[in-house]
Design an enzyme around this catalytic site. Sequence first.
Site, PDB file in Angstrom:
ATOM      1  N   GLY A   3       0.847  -1.179   0.000  1.00  0.00           N
ATOM      2  CA  GLY A   3       0.000   0.000   0.000  1.00  0.00           C
ATOM      3  C   GLY A   3       0.883   1.228   0.000  1.00  0.00           C
ATOM      4  O   GLY A   3       2.083   1.140   0.305  1.00  0.00           O
TER       5      GLY A   3
ATOM      6  N   CYS B 294       7.141  -0.605   6.573  1.00  0.00           N
ATOM      7  CA  CYS B 294       6.622   0.581   5.880  1.00  0.00           C
ATOM      8  C   CYS B 294       7.692   1.118   4.945  1.00  0.00           C
ATOM      9  O   CYS B 294       8.872   1.186   5.323  1.00  0.00           O
ATOM     10  CB  CYS B 294       6.253   1.642   6.922  1.00  0.00           C
ATOM     11  SG  CYS B 294       5.604   3.163   6.204  1.00  0.00           S
ATOM     12  N   LEU B 295       7.266   1.541   3.762  1.00  0.00           N
ATOM     13  CA  LEU B 295       8.222   2.084   2.797  1.00  0.00           C
ATOM     14  C   LEU B 295       8.844   3.388   3.287  1.00  0.00           C
ATOM     15  O   LEU B 295       9.881   3.806   2.781  1.00  0.00           O
ATOM     16  CB  LEU B 295       7.536   2.311   1.449  1.00  0.00           C
ATOM     17  CG  LEU B 295       7.060   1.036   0.737  1.00  0.00           C
ATOM     18  CD1 LEU B 295       6.230   1.388  -0.480  1.00  0.00           C
ATOM     19  CD2 LEU B 295       8.241   0.152   0.350  1.00  0.00           C
TER      20      LEU B 295
ATOM     21  N   HIS C  42      -3.090   0.374   8.473  1.00  0.00           N
ATOM     22  CA  HIS C  42      -1.749   0.952   8.327  1.00  0.00           C
ATOM     23  C   HIS C  42      -1.785   2.133   7.359  1.00  0.00           C
ATOM     24  O   HIS C  42      -1.220   3.201   7.643  1.00  0.00           O
ATOM     25  CB  HIS C  42      -0.777  -0.136   7.840  1.00  0.00           C
ATOM     26  CG  HIS C  42       0.604   0.352   7.566  1.00  0.00           C
ATOM     27  ND1 HIS C  42       1.698  -0.046   8.307  1.00  0.00           N
ATOM     28  CD2 HIS C  42       1.085   1.222   6.633  1.00  0.00           C
ATOM     29  CE1 HIS C  42       2.779   0.574   7.849  1.00  0.00           C
ATOM     30  NE2 HIS C  42       2.438   1.339   6.826  1.00  0.00           N
ATOM     31  N   GLU C  43      -2.457   1.944   6.224  1.00  0.00           N
ATOM     32  CA  GLU C  43      -2.468   3.003   5.202  1.00  0.00           C
ATOM     33  C   GLU C  43      -3.284   4.213   5.660  1.00  0.00           C
ATOM     34  O   GLU C  43      -2.872   5.361   5.467  1.00  0.00           O
ATOM     35  CB  GLU C  43      -2.999   2.473   3.871  1.00  0.00           C
ATOM     36  CG  GLU C  43      -2.129   1.401   3.231  1.00  0.00           C
ATOM     37  CD  GLU C  43      -0.658   1.779   3.154  1.00  0.00           C
ATOM     38  OE1 GLU C  43      -0.336   2.973   2.936  1.00  0.00           O
ATOM     39  OE2 GLU C  43       0.187   0.891   3.335  1.00  0.00           O
TER      40      GLU C  43
ATOM     41  N   GLN D 226       2.835   9.842   1.660  1.00  0.00           N
ATOM     42  CA  GLN D 226       4.182   9.254   1.597  1.00  0.00           C
ATOM     43  C   GLN D 226       4.963   9.709   0.368  1.00  0.00           C
ATOM     44  O   GLN D 226       6.177   9.503   0.301  1.00  0.00           O
ATOM     45  CB  GLN D 226       4.107   7.727   1.600  1.00  0.00           C
ATOM     46  CG  GLN D 226       3.666   7.133   2.933  1.00  0.00           C
ATOM     47  CD  GLN D 226       3.616   5.634   2.854  1.00  0.00           C
ATOM     48  OE1 GLN D 226       2.606   5.071   2.444  1.00  0.00           O
ATOM     49  NE2 GLN D 226       4.703   4.978   3.187  1.00  0.00           N
TER      50      GLN D 226
ATOM     51  N   HIS E  11      -1.549   6.590   7.983  1.00  0.00           N
ATOM     52  CA  HIS E  11      -0.644   7.569   7.360  1.00  0.00           C
ATOM     53  C   HIS E  11      -1.340   8.914   7.141  1.00  0.00           C
ATOM     54  O   HIS E  11      -0.711   9.967   7.225  1.00  0.00           O
ATOM     55  CB  HIS E  11      -0.156   7.059   6.003  1.00  0.00           C
ATOM     56  CG  HIS E  11       1.027   6.149   6.075  1.00  0.00           C
ATOM     57  ND1 HIS E  11       2.246   6.537   6.585  1.00  0.00           N
ATOM     58  CD2 HIS E  11       1.191   4.858   5.673  1.00  0.00           C
ATOM     59  CE1 HIS E  11       3.107   5.534   6.493  1.00  0.00           C
ATOM     60  NE2 HIS E  11       2.499   4.492   5.951  1.00  0.00           N
TER      61      HIS E  11
HETATM   62 NI    NI Z   1       3.458   2.666   5.576  1.00  0.00          NI
END
Ligand code: NI
Length: 191
Positions: free
Chosen positions: A49, A102-103, A144-145, A54, A148
Amino acid sequence: MSVLPIAQIGAPVLRQRARELTADELASDEIQAFIDDLVETMHHANGAGLAAIQVSRPIRVVAIEVHDNPRYPYKPNIPLTILVNPVLTPLSPERFDNYEGCLSVPNLRGVVSRLATLRVQALDRHGAPIDREVRGITAGTFQHEVDHLDGTLFIDRVTDTTTLTTWEEFARHREPAFREQVRAVVERWGS
Ligand code: NI
């Protein structure tokens, strides 16, 4: 389409509250092209995701897709889903432990407690309403998404810091046990 740079922990944008998109903004060529770039960036990074914030754009848009993901090989597949202005509502107090990464948080994973069943209300990229339930590991990905969008990173929700691990050490020491847990979650709640 282009691959956008992904903001890394410490970048102030990741701690902002992203703002809602209007229907007119969503319909614009510019935002539609941005959503294409968001999806391409997620694919390029092998993410499950990616939230717009981000890629340094604090608007309430997330992309989610899992298709035999190499970063998360145990995750059940999720078809490509774009959520605009999403609202998550718990459907029960049941929770499970999810090992997240997480990226925007390079080379770190940790255990986060997530709600197991959720109602998801949002718009899709064409402005059509989405109203559905998600469960289990997939519900964890959605939480999680959407976190953000409120400036929250998974590490903020790690209560047992002894679970924090690099990806290499995760594979070495944690993955076999976590795969067993995932199997139990999938058995209990489906994907
Ligand atoms: Ni993330």
